[in-house]
Design an enzyme around this catalytic site. Structure first.
Site, short mmCIF file in Angstrom:
data_model
loop_
_atom_site.label_atom_id
_atom_site.label_comp_id
_atom_site.label_asym_id
_atom_site.label_seq_id
_atom_site.Cartn_x
_atom_site.Cartn_y
_atom_site.Cartn_z
N LYS A 190 15.31 46.04 -61.78
CA LYS A 190 14.05 46.50 -61.19
C LYS A 190 14.27 47.23 -59.86
O LYS A 190 13.36 47.84 -59.34
CB LYS A 190 13.14 45.29 -60.96
CG LYS A 190 12.48 44.83 -62.25
CD LYS A 190 11.55 43.68 -62.01
CE LYS A 190 12.32 42.47 -61.60
NZ LYS A 190 11.65 41.21 -61.90
N GLN A 253 10.12 28.44 -65.15
CA GLN A 253 11.05 28.91 -66.16
C GLN A 253 11.56 30.32 -65.82
O GLN A 253 10.77 31.12 -65.34
CB GLN A 253 10.33 29.01 -67.52
CG GLN A 253 9.73 27.73 -68.01
CD GLN A 253 10.82 26.82 -68.60
OE1 GLN A 253 11.87 27.28 -69.00
NE2 GLN A 253 10.55 25.54 -68.62
N PRO A 254 12.83 30.59 -66.17
CA PRO A 254 13.27 31.99 -66.10
C PRO A 254 12.81 32.73 -67.36
O PRO A 254 12.34 32.09 -68.31
CB PRO A 254 14.80 31.85 -66.09
CG PRO A 254 15.07 30.59 -66.85
CD PRO A 254 13.87 29.68 -66.62
N SER A 255 12.97 34.05 -67.36
CA SER A 255 12.71 34.80 -68.60
C SER A 255 13.93 34.76 -69.51
O SER A 255 13.81 34.81 -70.73
CB SER A 255 12.41 36.27 -68.28
OG SER A 255 11.19 36.39 -67.63
N TYR A 256 15.12 34.68 -68.89
CA TYR A 256 16.38 34.74 -69.65
C TYR A 256 17.19 33.49 -69.36
O TYR A 256 17.47 33.19 -68.19
CB TYR A 256 17.17 36.00 -69.26
CG TYR A 256 16.40 37.27 -69.51
CD1 TYR A 256 16.36 37.84 -70.77
CD2 TYR A 256 15.67 37.88 -68.49
CE1 TYR A 256 15.64 38.98 -71.02
CE2 TYR A 256 14.94 39.02 -68.72
CZ TYR A 256 14.92 39.58 -69.99
OH TYR A 256 14.19 40.71 -70.24
N HIS A 258 20.22 32.20 -69.19
CA HIS A 258 21.63 32.14 -68.78
C HIS A 258 21.53 32.07 -67.26
O HIS A 258 20.95 32.99 -66.65
CB HIS A 258 22.41 33.36 -69.26
CG HIS A 258 23.84 33.35 -68.81
ND1 HIS A 258 24.91 33.25 -69.68
CD2 HIS A 258 24.38 33.39 -67.57
CE1 HIS A 258 26.04 33.23 -68.98
NE2 HIS A 258 25.74 33.33 -67.69
N HIS A 260 21.14 32.35 -63.54
CA HIS A 260 21.31 33.45 -62.58
C HIS A 260 20.50 33.15 -61.33
O HIS A 260 19.51 32.41 -61.38
CB HIS A 260 20.90 34.79 -63.22
CG HIS A 260 19.52 34.78 -63.77
ND1 HIS A 260 19.22 34.32 -65.03
CD2 HIS A 260 18.34 35.14 -63.22
CE1 HIS A 260 17.92 34.41 -65.23
NE2 HIS A 260 17.36 34.90 -64.15
N VAL A 261 20.94 33.72 -60.22
CA VAL A 261 20.30 33.50 -58.93
C VAL A 261 19.83 34.85 -58.39
O VAL A 261 20.57 35.83 -58.44
CB VAL A 261 21.30 32.86 -57.93
CG1 VAL A 261 20.67 32.69 -56.56
CG2 VAL A 261 21.80 31.51 -58.47
#
Ligand code: GTA
Length: 320
Positions: A190, A253-256, A258, A260-261
């Site tokens: 983004k 929740q994340p979208s993906y 795996h 990640h930060v």
């Protein structure tokens, strides 16, 4: 296709830069590039006058696709050139006047993100809709969320491509290849990297089995501390931005799924920074230092979109 090209159908003066285009027929190679000028508009998923962006649904070479068009921030460096543009006076009243500037193409870029082929999940994710808060206990995670994300979560093929250096290898800012504690720091897609105002990078961990905050225990402290220390150092070195100007967080929740930060400029009001979704990395580290099972046991509160299939699972289980 070249990194920049003119796309007459959308706007005669617009220079469009393709960010990422996944190509399922070429899984081992880098993502293929197709021309966005072939995109056939079918509908608008969402538009925002405030964010100056529009999320468009359509077809690209007969495949379902989404295109996100966003006006980029105006930086101080371009103001003098911008003010030399052709200008049309709109109105004048006392000490007030408004103009339409018609800047040259290099000052008139639109950041364009393409998702192709887009899945039903992508359309739902970007469609403007109502949001609800959910409470997820440890049991809810095991019986509802975990089975759902394992079978139905969004593909993390793009993450694997980054970790295997098949995609975006030239964009990597920092790489610690340790398989247990290592990570890749890379600009978020983004952020177009043209200005610092909306700086946004992500650290993607090498261990493949960490889906989200839920999986973390004190065993992962060295990984998290490594990301914080080396990530901040790499950003200070590359962009001259100190730790005190960065919001370092994880989504739940994340979208993906795996781990990640996110590293986001403090002054940038990015989507997903609200209290209902963002967890500061420093707090995560401290919570795990106090209690190794903190995130295994924690009841998380987070937002879900009205048409999110995970929300349906919570409804079916009588938890919403
Ligand atoms: N470098 O291929 C990629 C890539 N992909 C597919 C996703 N990301 C990528 N980065 C690189 N290469 O910040 C980035 C995403 C995101 C991060 C995953 O990975 O840009 P997350 O799992 O915590 O989930 O982070 P998050 O933050 O919800 O993801 P996402 O996709 O940004 O969605 C959040 C909301 O932001 C969307 O629902 C949408 O409403 C909004 N949004 C506003 N502008 C945009 C935009 N230009 N593009 C996408 N979403 C946008």
């Amino acid at each position: 296709m070249a990194a920049s090209q003119k796309v007459g159908e959308l706007s005669p003066q617009t220079v469009i830069r393709l960010e990422t285009l996944q190509n399922p027929e070429n899984e081992d190679g880098p993502p293929a590039k197709k021309s966005v000028s072939h995109f056939k508009v079918e509908g608008i998923l969402r538009e925002s006058a405030r964010e100056k962006s529009i999320f468009v649904q359509g077809k690209l070479d007969e495949q379902e696709a989404i295109i996100i068009l966003e006006k980029t921030p105006i930086t101080q460096a371009v103001v003098p050139e911008l003010l030399l543009s052709t200008q049309v006076l709109e109105m004048k009243n006392d000490i007030y006047s408004t103009y339409h500037l018609q800047p040259p193409p290099n000052l008139n870029e639109i950041k364009t993100t393409v998702i192709c082929p887009a899945t039903e999940k992508h359309f739902k994710k970007y469609l403007r809709q109502e949001v609800f808060l959910i409470e997820e206990t440890e049991d809810d995670y095991q019986s509802i969320t975990r089975p759902y994300i394992i079978t139905k979560g969004l593909s993390v093929e793009w993450v694997n491509n980054i970790l295997e250096k098949k995609s975006e290898a030239d964009r990597i800012i920092f790489d610690d290849p340790d398989p247990q504690f290592g990570f890749i720091l890379i600009p978020d897609f983004k952020w177009d990297q043209k200005q610092m105002d909306n700086l946004h990078l992500i650290a993607i961990v090498y261990p493949p089995d960490l889906k989200s905050l839920r999986d973390l225990t004190s065993y992962h402290l060295p990984l998290l501390i490594n990301i914080r220390e080396k990530g901040l150092k790499a950003i200070a070195k590359r962009y001259n931005i100190p730790a005190s100007k960065l919001r370092v967080l994880l989504h739940y929740q994340p979208s993906y799924y795996h781990l990640h930060v996110h590293f986001i400029l403090l002054d940038y009001d990015a989507p997903g920074c609200g209290a209902e979704r963002a967890h500061l990395l420093s707090d995560v580290i401290q919570n795990l230092q106090i209690n190794s099972n903190y995130y295994r046991k924690h009841t998380f509160t987070f937002p879900l979109l009205a048409n999110d299939a995970l929300l349906s699972k919570f409804k079916e289980a009588g938890r919403f």
